[in-house]
Design an enzyme around this catalytic site. Structure first.
Site, short mmCIF file in Angstrom:
data_model
loop_
_atom_site.label_atom_id
_atom_site.label_comp_id
_atom_site.label_asym_id
_atom_site.label_seq_id
_atom_site.Cartn_x
_atom_site.Cartn_y
_atom_site.Cartn_z
N ASP A 106 1.10 -1.35 0.07
CA ASP A 106 -0.15 -0.25 0.12
C ASP A 106 0.95 1.36 0.10
O ASP A 106 1.26 1.89 -1.04
CB ASP A 106 -0.83 -0.06 1.11
N ARG A 168 -9.78 -13.97 4.73
CA ARG A 168 -8.55 -14.62 4.05
C ARG A 168 -8.60 -15.80 3.24
O ARG A 168 -7.80 -16.25 2.36
CB ARG A 168 -7.38 -14.92 5.24
#
Length: 184
Positions: A106, A168
């Protein structure tokens, strides 16, 4: 009755098939670049464990596994910028070829910190493989040699990525519906 995790997904950005195809291509690059060398894949927990497991199955290179756990998010959806090592490597990496496996880059802050930390341990080489990156979010340039996909600045889950430790296990990368944040 519990609803399916899929019901919380607004849009699928990358299918399981697209991810597997790209991981096979990345493994071929690693095999070429590290022919005849032993490599330690360093998975950044928790998100990268799925990426690393699937990547490793495509590799023909002699690899070992190790893991680090770092935190810069807590339970938030944006990085705090403060990085903590929660679990360190189990072995000395001096003189070894290291490929850090990341699920997503990110801001680059966490990865930059991690690379400085690992470089201080004097590996023979140190490279990064990241399945995903968000170019619009980068605050610190970090060298990602093996890159999977660039994605838009949206909050994604699945394939190791989570929101509040959920999602996940989805086999794809999807955008979480905004209404789900309010339920947490």
């Amino acid at each position: 009755m519990l609803r399916s995790l899929d019901d919380d997904i607004e849009e699928i950005l990358l299918s399981s098939e697209e991810i597997q195809q790209r991981l096979a291509e990345l493994a071929a690059e690693l095999d070429r670049d590290y022919a005849g060398k032993r490599v330690i894949l360093v998975g950044v927990l928790k998100g990268a464990f799925v990426v690393m497991a699937d990547l490793a199955r495509y590799l023909r290179t002699d690899v070992e596994f190790d893991f680090m756990a770092v935190s810069s998010y807590g339970s938030a959806t944006q990085t705090s910028g403060v990085v903590r090592i929660l679990k360190d490597l189990d072995r000395d990496i001096a003189g070894r070829h290291i490929v850090v496996v990341e699920d997503i880059v990110d801001s680059g802050l966490t990865l930059n910190y991690l690379l400085r930390n690992l470089a201080a341990r004097h590996p023979a080489s140190l490279e990064v493989l990241a399945l995903l990156s968000k170019p619009d979010q980068v605050r610190v340039e970090t060298p990602v040699r093996y890159h999977g996909f660039a994605i838009p600045n949206r909050f994604v889950v699945g394939y190791g990525l989570d929101y509040a430790e959920r999602y996940r296990n989805l086999p794809y990368i999807g955008v979480l519906k905004p209404g789900v944040y309010a339920e947490a």
